[in-house]
Design a protein around this motif. Structure first.
Motif, PDB file in Angstrom:
ATOM      1  N   ARG A  40       0.829  -1.208   0.000  1.00  0.00           N
ATOM      2  CA  ARG A  40       0.000   0.000   0.000  1.00  0.00           C
ATOM      3  C   ARG A  40       0.868   1.265   0.000  1.00  0.00           C
ATOM      4  NH1 ARG A  40      -5.340   0.193   1.267  1.00  0.00           N
ATOM      5  NH2 ARG A  40      -5.221  -1.931   2.097  1.00  0.00           N
ATOM      6  N   LEU A  41       1.956   1.250   0.786  1.00  0.00           N
ATOM      7  CA  LEU A  41       2.864   2.402   0.815  1.00  0.00           C
ATOM      8  C   LEU A  41       3.530   2.620  -0.548  1.00  0.00           C
ATOM      9  CD1 LEU A  41       4.560   1.946   4.312  1.00  0.00           C
ATOM     10  CD2 LEU A  41       2.866   3.676   3.652  1.00  0.00           C
ATOM     11  N   THR A  42       3.822   1.515  -1.245  1.00  0.00           N
ATOM     12  CA  THR A  42       4.397   1.632  -2.586  1.00  0.00           C
ATOM     13  C   THR A  42       3.415   2.306  -3.533  1.00  0.00           C
ATOM     14  OG1 THR A  42       5.732  -0.355  -2.232  1.00  0.00           O
ATOM     15  CG2 THR A  42       5.400   0.347  -4.506  1.00  0.00           C
ATOM     16  N   ILE A  44       1.049   4.410  -2.694  1.00  0.00           N
ATOM     17  CA  ILE A  44       0.932   5.813  -2.306  1.00  0.00           C
ATOM     18  C   ILE A  44       2.125   6.607  -2.828  1.00  0.00           C
ATOM     19  CG2 ILE A  44       0.952   7.375  -0.331  1.00  0.00           C
ATOM     20  CD1 ILE A  44      -0.699   5.274   1.192  1.00  0.00           C
ATOM     21  N   ALA A  45       3.333   6.056  -2.637  1.00  0.00           N
ATOM     22  CA  ALA A  45       4.532   6.748  -3.107  1.00  0.00           C
ATOM     23  C   ALA A  45       4.498   6.925  -4.619  1.00  0.00           C
ATOM     24  CB  ALA A  45       5.782   5.975  -2.693  1.00  0.00           C
ATOM     25  N   SER A  84      -5.189   4.601   0.985  1.00  0.00           N
ATOM     26  CA  SER A  84      -5.082   4.130   2.366  1.00  0.00           C
ATOM     27  C   SER A  84      -6.273   3.277   2.766  1.00  0.00           C
ATOM     28  CB  SER A  84      -4.961   5.323   3.322  1.00  0.00           C
ATOM     29  OG  SER A  84      -3.765   6.037   3.089  1.00  0.00           O
TER      30      SER A  84
END
Length: 236
Positions: A40-42, A44-45, A84
């Motif tokens: 998920r962070l990937t 978002i980035a 998110s």
């Protein structure tokens, strides 16, 4: 102490060994959660970088100004919020689907379904669910090489796609207040643990049987290499 009590005690010991912290989250469940968060962070980035690149290119054509900068920030915030809260994993398949899913996909589908039930089970059973998940991971490559209509495939489907989900569903239908009440010498919690232990052992046995040909081939080739090259080195 009964065999079931021994099983519960062993499961609790396993829980203590595989818990990498004291928060009650076993390594396997933690790994899945960590992988999901990292993915998920990937996303978002990647979204933020794409928005900034697009804003920069647009700024080369026409100045963004204050309103443009505010709009870019708003889009970035919206993207972060969306990524998110968007579901990171597909919903677990219904038990009915496990009866008909392709045999090669059955271990992964069953593991996903079983993982969705995990939180509603007692801790000793959760440990066994994690171990069954590991067994299913090991079984999956073996099923990729067998025909769906063979007796081995039917046997796997009966246990993994039918009996396992039905057994866990039977437990889930028992009222919470009765799960620790002894009946005929055994509580439903103990019955669940004992049954999951049997299933785990049977999946391991199935994997070993399906791998027997590969084990035989490895042993035969190893003996051939010894006879051809080791003996040759000694004579040379």
């Amino acid at each position: 102490m009964s065999d079931v009590d021994d099983a519960i005690s062993a499961a609790r010991s396993s829980w203590a060994r595989i818990s990498d912290t004291g928060d009650g989250v076993p390594t396997r469940a933690r790994s899945r959660r960590t992988a999901s968060i990292a993915k998920r962070l990937t996303w978002i980035a990647g979204a933020i970088v794409a928005i900034l690149v697009a804003a920069t290119l647009w700024g080369l054509v026409a100045p963004l100004g204050i309103m443009g900068a505010v709009l870019v920030m708003a889009v970035m915030v919206a993207a972060v919020l969306f990524l998110s809260f968007v579901p990171g994993q597909r919903a677990a398949p219904p038990p009915e689907k496990l009866k008909t899913v392709d045999i090669r996909a059955l271990p992964a589908q069953t593991e996903r379904w079983l993982g969705a039930q995990r939180g509603a089970l007692p801790r000793p059973a959760q440990v066994l669910v994690d171990r069954i998940g590991e067994r299913l991971d090991t079984l999956s490559p073996q099923l990729a090489r067998i025909e769906p209509q063979t007796e081995e495939a039917f046997e796997v489907r009966r246990l993994v796609g039918e009996q396992l989900p039905a057994f866990v569903n039977d437990y889930a239908r028992v009222p919470d207040t009765l799960r620790t009440v002894e009946r005929n010498g055994r509580t439903p919690d103990a019955e669940l643990v004992a049954g999951l232990q049997l299933i785990e052992r049977e999946i391991a046995d199935m994997t070993a049987r399906l791998a027997q040909g590969d084990l035989d081939n490895l042993q035969t080739r190893g003996r051939f290499l010894e006879m051809k090259y080791k003996d040759g080195d000694e004579t040379g």
